[in-house]
Design an enzyme around this catalytic site. Structure first.
Site, mmCIF file in Angstrom:
data_model
loop_
_atom_site.group_PDB
_atom_site.id
_atom_site.type_symbol
_atom_site.label_atom_id
_atom_site.label_comp_id
_atom_site.label_asym_id
_atom_site.label_seq_id
_atom_site.Cartn_x
_atom_site.Cartn_y
_atom_site.Cartn_z
ATOM 1 N N LYS A 1 0.830 -1.362 -0.052
ATOM 2 C CA LYS A 1 -0.220 0.469 -0.166
ATOM 3 C C LYS A 1 1.016 0.922 0.176
ATOM 4 O O LYS A 1 1.893 1.023 0.746
ATOM 5 C CB LYS A 1 -0.675 0.088 1.489
ATOM 6 C CG LYS A 1 -1.715 -1.213 1.794
ATOM 7 C CD LYS A 1 -3.165 -1.303 0.728
ATOM 8 C CE LYS A 1 -3.961 0.120 1.286
ATOM 9 N NZ LYS A 1 -4.951 -0.246 -0.359
ATOM 10 N N SER A 2 0.685 2.309 -1.235
ATOM 11 C CA SER A 2 1.267 3.319 -0.937
ATOM 12 C C SER A 2 1.525 4.475 0.144
ATOM 13 O O SER A 2 2.971 4.159 0.315
ATOM 14 C CB SER A 2 0.575 4.557 -1.753
ATOM 15 O OG SER A 2 1.577 5.664 -2.571
ATOM 16 N N ASP B 1 -0.003 -17.938 -6.872
ATOM 17 C CA ASP B 1 -0.008 -19.254 -7.885
ATOM 18 C C ASP B 1 -2.105 -19.611 -8.614
ATOM 19 O O ASP B 1 -2.741 -19.425 -7.364
ATOM 20 C CB ASP B 1 0.454 -20.815 -7.511
ATOM 21 C CG ASP B 1 2.017 -20.732 -7.928
ATOM 22 O OD1 ASP B 1 2.271 -20.317 -8.924
ATOM 23 O OD2 ASP B 1 2.366 -20.451 -6.536
ATOM 24 N N THR C 1 1.276 -15.500 3.628
ATOM 25 C CA THR C 1 2.243 -15.005 3.927
ATOM 26 C C THR C 1 3.418 -14.043 3.814
ATOM 27 O O THR C 1 3.327 -13.216 2.542
ATOM 28 C CB THR C 1 2.992 -16.037 4.121
ATOM 29 O OG1 THR C 1 2.744 -17.242 4.940
ATOM 30 C CG2 THR C 1 4.618 -15.726 5.434
ATOM 31 N N LEU C 2 2.613 -13.029 4.969
ATOM 32 C CA LEU C 2 3.828 -11.919 4.434
ATOM 33 C C LEU C 2 5.010 -11.051 5.048
ATOM 34 O O LEU C 2 5.406 -11.698 6.366
ATOM 35 C CB LEU C 2 2.738 -10.512 5.355
ATOM 36 C CG LEU C 2 1.496 -10.125 5.384
ATOM 37 C CD1 LEU C 2 0.449 -9.477 5.957
ATOM 38 C CD2 LEU C 2 1.434 -9.940 3.511
ATOM 39 N N GLU C 3 6.174 -11.070 4.482
ATOM 40 C CA GLU C 3 6.810 -10.796 4.562
ATOM 41 C C GLU C 3 7.224 -9.045 4.719
ATOM 42 O O GLU C 3 7.545 -7.889 3.945
ATOM 43 C CB GLU C 3 8.625 -11.285 3.420
ATOM 44 C CG GLU C 3 7.513 -12.353 2.737
ATOM 45 C CD GLU C 3 8.406 -12.861 1.496
ATOM 46 O OE1 GLU C 3 8.343 -11.326 0.612
ATOM 47 O OE2 GLU C 3 7.641 -13.627 0.980
ATOM 48 N N GLN D 1 -2.875 -5.143 -1.417
ATOM 49 C CA GLN D 1 -3.662 -5.218 -2.335
ATOM 50 C C GLN D 1 -3.286 -6.539 -2.720
ATOM 51 O O GLN D 1 -2.514 -6.604 -3.123
ATOM 52 C CB GLN D 1 -4.115 -3.943 -2.121
ATOM 53 C CG GLN D 1 -2.680 -3.388 -3.080
ATOM 54 C CD GLN D 1 -3.155 -1.904 -3.888
ATOM 55 O OE1 GLN D 1 -4.561 -1.873 -4.231
ATOM 56 N NE2 GLN D 1 -2.298 -1.262 -3.612
ATOM 57 N N TYR E 1 -2.020 -24.776 -8.728
ATOM 58 C CA TYR E 1 -0.998 -25.128 -6.832
ATOM 59 C C TYR E 1 -2.137 -25.968 -6.462
ATOM 60 O O TYR E 1 -3.474 -25.709 -6.565
ATOM 61 C CB TYR E 1 -0.878 -23.761 -6.837
ATOM 62 C CG TYR E 1 -0.276 -24.143 -5.671
ATOM 63 C CD1 TYR E 1 1.845 -24.104 -5.749
ATOM 64 C CD2 TYR E 1 -0.107 -23.830 -4.115
ATOM 65 C CE1 TYR E 1 2.335 -23.913 -4.562
ATOM 66 C CE2 TYR E 1 0.712 -23.668 -3.654
ATOM 67 C CZ TYR E 1 1.833 -23.814 -3.781
ATOM 68 O OH TYR E 1 3.349 -24.013 -2.741
ATOM 69 N N GLN F 1 -2.476 -23.288 4.086
ATOM 70 C CA GLN F 1 -1.621 -22.695 5.225
ATOM 71 C C GLN F 1 -2.440 -21.604 5.478
ATOM 72 O O GLN F 1 -3.315 -21.197 5.179
ATOM 73 C CB GLN F 1 0.016 -21.679 4.613
ATOM 74 C CG GLN F 1 -0.002 -20.804 3.716
ATOM 75 C CD GLN F 1 0.833 -19.758 3.257
ATOM 76 O OE1 GLN F 1 1.973 -20.722 3.338
ATOM 77 N NE2 GLN F 1 0.687 -19.094 3.308
HETATM 78 N N1 DCP Z 1 4.415 -13.251 0.262
HETATM 79 C C1 DCP Z 1 3.860 -14.501 -0.410
HETATM 80 C C2 DCP Z 1 3.672 -15.757 -1.916
HETATM 81 C C3 DCP Z 1 3.510 -16.415 -2.307
HETATM 82 N N2 DCP Z 1 2.761 -17.130 -1.157
HETATM 83 C C4 DCP Z 1 1.590 -18.699 -1.349
HETATM 84 C C5 DCP Z 1 1.099 -18.406 -2.413
HETATM 85 C C6 DCP Z 1 1.982 -19.295 -3.468
HETATM 86 O O1 DCP Z 1 1.198 -19.795 -4.394
HETATM 87 C C7 DCP Z 1 2.767 -20.054 -2.522
HETATM 88 C C8 DCP Z 1 3.663 -20.416 -3.302
HETATM 89 O O2 DCP Z 1 4.438 -19.664 -3.511
HETATM 90 P P1 DCP Z 1 6.032 -19.828 -4.459
HETATM 91 O O3 DCP Z 1 5.886 -21.036 -5.957
HETATM 92 O O4 DCP Z 1 6.662 -18.486 -4.918
HETATM 93 O O5 DCP Z 1 6.894 -20.276 -3.631
HETATM 94 P P2 DCP Z 1 7.685 -21.577 -3.736
HETATM 95 O O6 DCP Z 1 7.716 -22.024 -5.066
HETATM 96 O O7 DCP Z 1 8.973 -21.868 -2.419
HETATM 97 O O8 DCP Z 1 7.018 -22.951 -3.463
HETATM 98 P P3 DCP Z 1 6.369 -23.998 -4.103
HETATM 99 O O9 DCP Z 1 7.457 -25.681 -4.493
HETATM 100 O O10 DCP Z 1 4.759 -24.835 -3.050
HETATM 101 O O11 DCP Z 1 5.263 -23.568 -5.501
HETATM 102 O O12 DCP Z 1 3.286 -19.326 -2.087
HETATM 103 C C9 DCP Z 1 1.875 -16.146 0.198
HETATM 104 O O13 DCP Z 1 1.695 -17.176 1.189
HETATM 105 N N3 DCP Z 1 2.619 -15.707 0.511
#
Ligand code: DCP
Length: 192
Positions: free
Chosen positions: A101-102, A119, A127-129, A148, A162, A174
């Site tokens: 978000k800006s 996917d 999951t948020l980093e 968003q 996926y 998850q």
């Molecule tokens: N910030 C994020 C990015 C992605 N995801 C979830 C949604 C994606 O569909 C899933 C898998 O993401 P990636 O394909 O980028 O991850 P990997 O390749 O490491 O995992 P996998 O082997 O399960 O595809 O994780 C998430 O929860 N939070």
């Protein structure tokens, strides 16, 4: 093709895309806002001398819950995992991209440090980093708008969305902030 507000609304109404719980007011011109849940995973850096993606380091992160009315304070330079309050479910012909978000970006808060791709076929909390690149701590309030989600129509449905058996789909279903499972099926191609 990036979905517009009317297309997002229609995909949610017809049940192909799920954003649970859904509030109409969260729809933006071509995205849907997502909120921050109260669960966080902080890094226990003192437990390991190195992060090794090839093995399970089950004590690398620890869950912290922000109690009602409390904020989670993210200090400058800190990196934590959090998750969306909403559970997102996508069909086999729509992918997503989590964007920041800006207003939060202008304060120095990064919502996803690298991986923002969702996917087609994914279902679960995102999951948020989160990281703070400002020079002052920032308060994170559960329930606040944190990012968003943009939805992108594929040129055709994915043959193996996926969650299909063909992939590890390590994060399908998850719940809450989920640490890396890169150690599962970890392999390196031989580099010559
Ligand atoms: N910030 C994020 C990015 C992605 N995801 C979830 C949604 C994606 O569909 C899933 C898998 O993401 P990636 O394909 O980028 O991850 P990997 O390749 O490491 O995992 P996998 O082997 O399960 O595809 O994780 C998430 O929860 N939070």
């Amino acid at each position: 093709m990036l979905l517009s507000d009317r297309d997002i609304r229609s995909e949610i109404t017809n049940g192909r895309v799920a954003v649970e719980p859904f509030e109409e007011a969260m729809i933006q011109p071509s995205s849907v806002d997502v909120r921050l849940d109260k669960f966080f995973r902080v890094f226990e850096n003192h437990k390991y001398s190195v992060i090794d993606p090839s093995i399970e380091q089950s004590e690398l992160t620890r869950e912290v819950i922000a109690e009602e009315g409390e904020a989670f304070i993210l200090h400058p330079g800190e990196f934590v995992l959090a998750s969306t309050y909403e559970v997102i479910t996508l069909p086999d012909d729509i992918a997503g991209r989590l964007e920041g978000k800006s207003s939060l970006g202008r304060l120095g808060l990064l919502t996803h440090s690298t991986a923002g791709f969702i996917d087609p076929g994914f279902s679960g909390h995102i999951t948020l980093e989160l990281s703070n690149v400002a020079n002052l701590p920032v308060k994170l309030f559960p329930g606040m708008k944190i990012g968003q989600l943009c939805l992108i129509k594929l040129s055709s449905p994915a043959e193996h969305p996926y969650g299909s058996a063909i992939y590890a789909s390590r994060y399908q279903g998850q719940r809450g902030p989920t640490p890396s499972r890169s150690f599962m099926n970890f392999h390196q191609s031989k580099i010559k």
